[in-house]
Write an enzyme that holds these catalytic residues in place. Structure first.
Site, PDB file in Angstrom:
ATOM      1  N   HIS A 216      42.158  30.639  40.102  1.00 39.36           N
ATOM      2  CA  HIS A 216      41.867  29.384  40.797  1.00 39.36           C
ATOM      3  C   HIS A 216      41.776  28.223  39.816  1.00 39.36           C
ATOM      4  O   HIS A 216      41.759  28.394  38.592  1.00 39.36           O
ATOM      5  CB  HIS A 216      40.564  29.513  41.588  1.00 39.36           C
ATOM      6  CG  HIS A 216      39.337  29.751  40.747  1.00 39.36           C
ATOM      7  ND1 HIS A 216      38.651  28.739  40.107  1.00 39.36           N
ATOM      8  CD2 HIS A 216      38.678  30.899  40.429  1.00 39.36           C
ATOM      9  CE1 HIS A 216      37.621  29.241  39.446  1.00 39.36           C
ATOM     10  NE2 HIS A 216      37.617  30.559  39.617  1.00 39.36           N
ATOM     11  N   CYS A 232      36.300  35.516  37.663  1.00 38.48           N
ATOM     12  CA  CYS A 232      37.586  34.972  38.078  1.00 38.48           C
ATOM     13  C   CYS A 232      38.309  34.318  36.899  1.00 38.48           C
ATOM     14  O   CYS A 232      37.721  34.034  35.867  1.00 38.48           O
ATOM     15  CB  CYS A 232      37.396  33.957  39.200  1.00 38.48           C
ATOM     16  SG  CYS A 232      36.783  34.690  40.733  1.00 38.48           S
TER      17      CYS A 232
END
Length: 256
Positions: A216, A232
């Site tokens: 992301h 992440c």
């Protein structure tokens, strides 16, 4: 017999001989120089000289292999002042990134692919803090990334199941326990400039199940190259917008 001009004195026999010797010597030297030049030029007289004895490099330029394979050109991989300029996307004004403060190796660029993976594969190299999108023809587009802290990392092979633009972020329950102030986002934080998922998110699934890990964007451009996320893989917002535009949302992902 024609008379000489009055101001000229006829040379003595010795002077005439010296002149002839000098002319002959010049002719010989000129001839040798011409032969040498023709030899170096590759003309048919090269058999008159022994090139190895002259210790000349007679390698043909075209036979020298390139230092590395040529890389392609991409209209979205240009100067950092262009790639990281402010832009309008999805109704949001994404701020410019002070790219001078981003280490050169973490800026978007085209490199020779070293992953050995098939084109279209996303390869995240945790130790390098790099993400590679493998291209046809031996290239890869490389982006700098931030990764998870120790104890929060995931590695393996999976796939991108789907993607979202300006995604909603919902903190997992264990994160809310660690950070009670996030309880206000238990129902999800709307997409926006302060959203931790940034401008885009790609959701990683393995064997049809959500791994909980994402690739992301992030408004925290200074975190690129660091290990500070909850697992992440984060990119600069301008970079995740570029990466998102290049994937089919089903790309294989390899995290090593």
């Amino acid at each position: 017999m024609r008379e000489l001009p009055q101001r000229l004195t006829p040379p003595s026999d010795g002077a005439a001989i010296d002149t002839e010797i000098q002319l002959s010597r010049r002719a010989v030297l000129s001839g040798a120089g011409a032969i040498a030049l023709l030899s170096l030029a590759g003309c048919s007289t090269t058999d008159t000289l022994d090139l190895p004895q002259m210790q000349l490099d007679n390698t043909v330029t075209g036979s020298v292999p390139p230092m590395r394979p040529a890389i392609s050109v991409d209209r979205n991989v240009t100067g950092p002042d262009v790639m990281y300029a402010s832009l309008t996307d999805g109704g949001f004004q994404v701020p410019a990134v002070p790219w001078q403060k981003v280490k050169p190796q973490f800026r978007r660029q085209i490199v020779v692919d070293k992953t050995g993976e098939a084109p279209g594969t996303i390869v995240v190299h945790l130790e390098e803090r790099m993400l590679y999108l493998v291209q046809p023809g031996g290239d890869a587009i490389r982006y700098g990334v931030g990764i998870g802290k120790d104890g929060f990392r995931w590695s393996g092979r999976a796939n991108i199941q789907y993607g979202r633009e300006w995604p909603v972020w919902t903190p997992p329950p264990e994160m809310v326990q660690r950070k009670p102030e996030l309880v206000k986002w238990q129902g999800g934080q709307p997409g926006g400039l302060t959203n931790p998922l940034g401008a885009r998110a790609l959701y990683i699934y393995q064997n049809g199940k959500d791994t909980g890990y994402r690739i992301h964007g992030s408004p925290e451009w200074w975190s690129i190259g660091q290990a500070m996320s909850s697992g992440c893989v984060r990119l600069i917002n301008q970079d995740i917008i570029d990466l998102y535009s290049r994937v089919s949302k089903k790309n294989p992902v390899v995290v090593v």
